[in-house]
Design a protein around this motif. Structure first.
Motif, PDB file in Angstrom:
ATOM      1  N   ILE A  23       0.830  -1.202   0.000  1.00 37.31           N
ATOM      2  CA  ILE A  23       0.000   0.000   0.000  1.00 37.31           C
ATOM      3  C   ILE A  23       0.868   1.256   0.000  1.00 37.31           C
ATOM      4  O   ILE A  23       0.667   2.167  -0.808  1.00 37.31           O
ATOM      5  CB  ILE A  23      -0.976  -0.002   1.198  1.00 37.31           C
ATOM      6  CG1 ILE A  23      -1.849  -1.278   1.207  1.00 37.31           C
ATOM      7  CG2 ILE A  23      -1.835   1.249   1.197  1.00 37.31           C
ATOM      8  CD1 ILE A  23      -2.654  -1.540  -0.033  1.00 37.31           C
ATOM      9  N   ALA A  24       1.866   1.323   0.878  1.00 37.25           N
ATOM     10  CA  ALA A  24       2.731   2.512   0.957  1.00 37.25           C
ATOM     11  C   ALA A  24       3.540   2.700  -0.325  1.00 37.25           C
ATOM     12  O   ALA A  24       3.821   3.835  -0.722  1.00 37.25           O
ATOM     13  CB  ALA A  24       3.662   2.413   2.159  1.00 37.25           C
ATOM     14  N   GLY A  25       3.903   1.603  -0.983  1.00 37.71           N
ATOM     15  CA  GLY A  25       4.680   1.692  -2.212  1.00 37.71           C
ATOM     16  C   GLY A  25       3.850   1.986  -3.444  1.00 37.71           C
ATOM     17  O   GLY A  25       4.389   2.113  -4.543  1.00 37.71           O
ATOM     18  N   THR A  80      -8.026  -1.641  -6.465  1.00 38.92           N
ATOM     19  CA  THR A  80      -8.413  -3.027  -6.216  1.00 38.92           C
ATOM     20  C   THR A  80      -8.499  -3.265  -4.721  1.00 38.92           C
ATOM     21  O   THR A  80      -7.893  -2.552  -3.920  1.00 38.92           O
ATOM     22  CB  THR A  80      -7.399  -4.031  -6.804  1.00 38.92           C
ATOM     23  OG1 THR A  80      -6.156  -3.886  -6.100  1.00 38.92           O
ATOM     24  CG2 THR A  80      -7.205  -3.841  -8.288  1.00 38.92           C
ATOM     25  N   ILE A  81      -9.264  -4.272  -4.371  1.00 40.40           N
ATOM     26  CA  ILE A  81      -9.332  -4.747  -2.992  1.00 40.40           C
ATOM     27  C   ILE A  81      -9.055  -6.240  -3.058  1.00 40.40           C
ATOM     28  O   ILE A  81      -9.766  -6.981  -3.734  1.00 40.40           O
ATOM     29  CB  ILE A  81     -10.704  -4.472  -2.353  1.00 40.40           C
ATOM     30  CG1 ILE A  81     -10.976  -2.958  -2.303  1.00 40.40           C
ATOM     31  CG2 ILE A  81     -10.769  -5.083  -0.959  1.00 40.40           C
ATOM     32  CD1 ILE A  81     -12.358  -2.585  -1.792  1.00 40.40           C
ATOM     33  N   ASN A  87     -10.848 -11.479   4.707  1.00 46.15           N
ATOM     34  CA  ASN A  87     -10.027 -10.303   4.969  1.00 46.15           C
ATOM     35  C   ASN A  87      -9.945  -9.496   3.683  1.00 46.15           C
ATOM     36  O   ASN A  87      -9.890 -10.052   2.589  1.00 46.15           O
ATOM     37  CB  ASN A  87      -8.607 -10.701   5.395  1.00 46.15           C
ATOM     38  CG  ASN A  87      -8.585 -11.273   6.786  1.00 46.15           C
ATOM     39  OD1 ASN A  87      -8.615 -10.534   7.758  1.00 46.15           O
ATOM     40  ND2 ASN A  87      -8.547 -12.590   6.890  1.00 46.15           N
ATOM     41  N   LEU A  88      -9.934  -8.169   3.817  1.00 48.26           N
ATOM     42  CA  LEU A  88      -9.873  -7.266   2.681  1.00 48.26           C
ATOM     43  C   LEU A  88      -8.647  -6.380   2.834  1.00 48.26           C
ATOM     44  O   LEU A  88      -8.434  -5.785   3.899  1.00 48.26           O
ATOM     45  CB  LEU A  88     -11.137  -6.412   2.627  1.00 48.26           C
ATOM     46  CG  LEU A  88     -12.419  -7.237   2.457  1.00 48.26           C
ATOM     47  CD1 LEU A  88     -13.609  -6.512   3.028  1.00 48.26           C
ATOM     48  CD2 LEU A  88     -12.636  -7.560   1.003  1.00 48.26           C
ATOM     49  N   ILE A  89      -7.831  -6.281   1.778  1.00 48.37           N
ATOM     50  CA  ILE A  89      -6.585  -5.529   1.812  1.00 48.37           C
ATOM     51  C   ILE A  89      -6.613  -4.516   0.676  1.00 48.37           C
ATOM     52  O   ILE A  89      -6.830  -4.880  -0.487  1.00 48.37           O
ATOM     53  CB  ILE A  89      -5.352  -6.451   1.653  1.00 48.37           C
ATOM     54  CG1 ILE A  89      -5.334  -7.540   2.731  1.00 48.37           C
ATOM     55  CG2 ILE A  89      -4.058  -5.656   1.693  1.00 48.37           C
ATOM     56  CD1 ILE A  89      -5.788  -8.879   2.270  1.00 48.37           C
ATOM     57  N   ALA A  90      -6.412  -3.236   1.008  1.00 44.79           N
ATOM     58  CA  ALA A  90      -6.421  -2.169  -0.002  1.00 44.79           C
ATOM     59  C   ALA A  90      -5.977  -0.868   0.646  1.00 44.79           C
ATOM     60  O   ALA A  90      -5.661  -0.827   1.840  1.00 44.79           O
ATOM     61  CB  ALA A  90      -7.815  -2.006  -0.604  1.00 44.79           C
ATOM     62  N   ARG A  91      -6.022   0.206  -0.148  1.00 45.45           N
ATOM     63  CA  ARG A  91      -5.795   1.536   0.402  1.00 45.45           C
ATOM     64  C   ARG A  91      -6.924   1.862   1.382  1.00 45.45           C
ATOM     65  O   ARG A  91      -8.072   1.448   1.198  1.00 45.45           O
ATOM     66  CB  ARG A  91      -5.740   2.583  -0.704  1.00 45.45           C
ATOM     67  CG  ARG A  91      -4.554   2.429  -1.633  1.00 45.45           C
ATOM     68  CD  ARG A  91      -4.359   3.639  -2.542  1.00 45.45           C
ATOM     69  NE  ARG A  91      -5.572   4.241  -3.055  1.00 45.45           N
ATOM     70  CZ  ARG A  91      -6.118   3.966  -4.237  1.00 45.45           C
ATOM     71  NH1 ARG A  91      -5.553   3.085  -5.045  1.00 45.45           N
ATOM     72  NH2 ARG A  91      -7.224   4.582  -4.623  1.00 45.45           N
TER      73      ARG A  91
END
Length: 175
Positions: A23-25, A80-81, A87-91
């Protein structure tokens, strides 16, 4: 400039140490499956086997249209998520937007308490935390709980959403 996306989940593995870097990159998070068999054998999606249905890994692409061009733009922008085992990973802003579009909070005031009803209109269950209390809001379901009457708002943290190794989005809810 050689990498555009990062796989943060695959089959039965989720690599939380990659969340922050991804996310940070500015990389697009992906979650994939190496399913070579019937998906139901691997993911056991039958409700009789678990109280919470678990779907296969997938990447939700947030595109404005269902066209090749719009999907490519969304992928390149990181819209995208990644979904892995509920579990959900995104900004952070994408996760908050999904949660706020999926869940409603309604208040019924009585005596010295508020009774809060949470309704989940999505196919994803949410694990939320309010203060020291944790609740599971089932997919396409809901729950009710009591809060003190002198509390007019609360921070709701969604523990199965991630935008970093230990980072979960929070929203303020008024009641």
């Amino acid at each position: 400039g050689l990498i555009d996306g990062v796989e943060v989940g695959n089959y039965n593995r989720m690599w939380s140490y990659l969340f922050t870097h991804c996310i940070a990159g500015g990389f697009t998070p992906f979650s994939n499956t190496d399913a070579h068999d019937y998906v139901d054998w691997i993911y056991r999606t039958s409700p009789s086997e678990s109280n919470i249905v678990r779907y296969r890994n997938m990447t939700l692409v947030l595109a404005k249209e269902c066209t090749e061009d719009a999907i490519e733009k969304a992928l390149r922008k990181g819209n995208t998520i990644a979904y892995h085992n509920n579990n959900l990973i995104a900004r952070e802003e994408l996760l908050k937007g999904l949660f706020e579009a999926s869940v409603t909070f309604e208040t019924q005031r009585t005596g010295s308490n508020h009774y809060i009803t949470v309704k989940n209109m999505s196919s994803v269950p949410y694990l939320i935390q309010i203060g020291n209390n944790k609740y599971i809001v089932n997919a396409l379901g809901g729950l009710s709980f009591k809060r003190p009457k002198n509390e007019s708002e609360a921070k709701v943290t969604v523990l199965n959403m991630w935008y970093g190794n230990n980072d979960h989005p929070s929203v303020m809810v008024k009641w």
